[in-house]
Motif scaffolding. Structure first.
Motif, PDB file in Angstrom:
ATOM      1  N   ILE A   1      46.378  73.732  64.387  1.00 15.92           N
ATOM      2  CA  ILE A   1      47.784  73.780  63.989  1.00 15.92           C
ATOM      3  C   ILE A   1      48.621  74.168  65.193  1.00 15.92           C
ATOM      4  CG2 ILE A   1      47.592  76.195  63.250  1.00 15.92           C
ATOM      5  CD1 ILE A   1      49.663  75.616  61.108  1.00 15.92           C
TER       6      ILE A   1
ATOM      7  N   SER B   1      53.813  77.001  66.603  1.00 12.21           N
ATOM      8  CA  SER B   1      55.105  77.227  65.950  1.00 12.21           C
ATOM      9  C   SER B   1      55.007  77.161  64.434  1.00 12.21           C
ATOM     10  CB  SER B   1      56.120  76.195  66.446  1.00 12.21           C
ATOM     11  OG  SER B   1      55.680  74.871  66.131  1.00 12.21           O
ATOM     12  N   ASP B   2      53.968  76.522  63.907  1.00  8.64           N
ATOM     13  CA  ASP B   2      53.778  76.426  62.459  1.00  8.64           C
ATOM     14  C   ASP B   2      52.818  77.473  61.918  1.00  8.64           C
ATOM     15  OD1 ASP B   2      55.411  74.178  62.500  1.00  8.64           O
ATOM     16  OD2 ASP B   2      53.716  72.826  62.850  1.00  8.64           O
TER      17      ASP B   2
ATOM     18  N   ASP C   1      54.431  80.055  59.320  1.00  8.83           N
ATOM     19  CA  ASP C   1      54.653  79.490  57.992  1.00  8.83           C
ATOM     20  C   ASP C   1      53.344  79.281  57.249  1.00  8.83           C
ATOM     21  OD1 ASP C   1      57.355  79.438  58.499  1.00  8.83           O
ATOM     22  OD2 ASP C   1      57.361  77.378  59.212  1.00  8.83           O
TER      23      ASP C   1
ATOM     24  N   TYR D   1      59.499  80.478  66.931  1.00  9.02           N
ATOM     25  CA  TYR D   1      58.245  80.335  66.187  1.00  9.02           C
ATOM     26  C   TYR D   1      58.280  81.062  64.848  1.00  9.02           C
ATOM     27  CZ  TYR D   1      55.898  78.321  70.270  1.00  9.02           C
ATOM     28  OH  TYR D   1      55.529  77.493  71.300  1.00  9.02           O
TER      29      TYR D   1
END
Length: 487
Positions: A385, A388-389, A392, A418
């Motif tokens: 991944i 930056s994700d 989340d 981020y």
């Protein structure tokens, strides 16, 4: 189905017609054929009369029923019309409420975007000032000289304010030294046997110190948690860092006693901190050797069971390698802690290959990742991944991402993109020793006032070691103090 009354009327009409024909035959002397004709005629007349009368009565009944039905239909039509009017009114109100709510949401979203832009601009300006200060290292020197030259300034400040600050510079100095020089100096000068003897002596004489380093929210920089960092002192009061003594303590069978002592100190610190702030939390490191050894883990579990009321604010921290190499014993011990309400954190993260669902099922609620690892462009190709994700993704499973080892304002600006909610590092405050008689020694104001991680934590170590270790300060409060210091 024929009604009984109709059958009875038909029988009566037949009897009346037959009686009439019999009377004419016997009394009037009319022949049998004539009397039969008369009886049939009378029967026909009676049948016609009965049919006409029944038809008239049914027509009246049907007319009344039709009238009742028409009245019911009219009432139903009026009720349907009323319901339609009310439904139209409700739909109108819903549409107006939705439009009003959408307008408000758009307005709030616009304000939030503006605030985010302002925060990013502020962080960028702070980073620019930080770069200017780092480039002009000669400028702070004359600023500090006037401050240190006149000896009248310490008496000029109020004694109540100068007294707490005085021990603060003296205690962070060994902290910075312990982070750099002593952490590496004792290792080459001591053999494993000498280091084991020093660790054993420190444990037996209770020369174990707790250092607290705050974890702040981003971008507000309010203190939310503290991490307890363990240090040992030998018989000469030289600091032994955790990286130096953990391996020796595990090999010598002392790590269980050390972890139990650290838990005891952390619970005492947490109780003192929660007197003034119920939302504060403490992270306590636990070694893999303690988790996997039932003999060492049993007293720790009993102690945590006795203090399970503090479980929501007491976070147990393990290394990433510990979670990746869990055995049957370690899994049972983690499950026992999770059943008692304790939450876990993972540190010493070396890569971003994580399984959030599995970690959440085991009770992990925090993951601490070095800022350099998050901002490393090479992680995009090596991990599953994008960095930056990651925040989340972890948030979907109830796990908070904490960026640690933050040392510059520019890293904070990049981490805000981020969506990182928590940060930890020397930029906000270094680990500070804890006084035995208070909640904290140098960080007393920080522990009691979580709103001042920048103003109360950063300037103290900077001013104490400005002339020796660091030529400049970092952080918003440091910039403000530099701006107002010469005046």
């Amino acid at each position: 189905m024929i009604r009984i009354s109709t059958i009875f009327i038909a029988i009566c009409m037949v009897l009346v017609a037959a009686s009439l024909g019999l009377v004419l035959y016997s009394v009037a002397g009319i022949s049998g054929s004539e009397s039969a004709i008369v009886a049939l005629t009378a029967l026909t007349f009676l049948i016609l009369y009965n049919a006409v009368s029944m038809r008239l009565r049914d027509r009246t009944d049907v007319g009344s029923q039709i009238a009742d039905l028409s009245r019911g239909t009219a009432d139903l039509a009026r009720q349907v019309a009323e319901f339609g009017r009310r439904l139209a009114a409700v739909e109108g109100r819903v549409v107006s409420a939705n439009s009003t709510g959408a307008d408000r949401i758009q307005a709030v979203a616009g304000e939030i975007n503006e605030l985010g832009a302002l925060v990013k601009q502020l962080a960028a300006s702070v980073a620019a000032h930080d770069d200017l200060l780092s480039s002009g290292t000669g400028a702070p020197a004359p600023v500090h000289r006037p401050d240190t030259e006149p000896p009248r300034e310490p008496p000029r400040g109020p004694p109540a304010a100068a007294a707490p600050v005085a021990p603060a510079p003296t205690s962070p100095a060994p902290v910075a030294a312990a982070a750099a020089a002593p952490a590496g100096a004792p290792s080459p000068s001591r053999s494993q046997t000498q280091l084991l003897a020093a660790v054993k002596s420190a444990v037996e004489d209770n020369r174990l110190d707790i250092y607290l380093q705050p974890m702040v929210t981003l971008p507000q920089r309010k203190v939310r948690y503290y991490e307890a960092v363990t240090r040992l002192r030998d018989d000469k009061d030289q600091i032994i860092a955790a990286d130096d003594f953990i391996g020796v303590a595990e090999a010598g069978g002392l790590i269980g006693r050390i972890d139990h002592m650290v838990m005891l100190r952390c619970v005492q610190v947490l109780r003192r901190l929660m007197v003034r702030n119920k939302e504060v939390g403490v992270f306590c490191n636990v070694s893999a050797a303690t988790l996997g050894n039932p003999v060492n883990f049993s007293p720790c579990l009993d102690f945590l069971e006795a203090n399970r009321a503090l479980a929501p604010s007491f976070v147990l921290e393990f290394k990433q390698s510990t979670f990746r190499n869990l055995g049957a014993t370690e899994g049972e011990h983690l499950a026992a802690l999770s059943q008692r309400g304790y939450r876990f954190s993972i540190d010493h993260v070396t890569d971003l290959r994580v399984e959030p669902r599995e970690l959440a099922d085991r009770g992990v609620r925090f993951i601490k990742v070095p800022a350099a690892l998050l901002l490393d462009p090479r992680q995009t190709s090596t991990s599953d991944i994008h960095p930056s994700d990651l925040s989340d993704l972890l948030g979907r499973f109830g796990i908070d991402l904490i960026a640690e080892k933050i040392e510059g304002e520019r890293a904070v600006v990049d981490l805000l993109d981020y969506d990182v909610r928590f940060g930890q590092g020397f930029l906000f405050a270094p680990p500070r020793p804890l006084r035995p008689e208070g909640a904290s020694a140098t960080g007393g104001t920080t522990a009691t006032k979580p709103q001042e991680p920048d103003g109360a934590s950063n300037p103290a170590p900077v001013n104490s070691s400005a002339g020796d270790a660091q030529p400049r300060a970092t952080g918003n409060a440091a910039l403000a103090r530099r701006a107002t210091g010469p005046g």
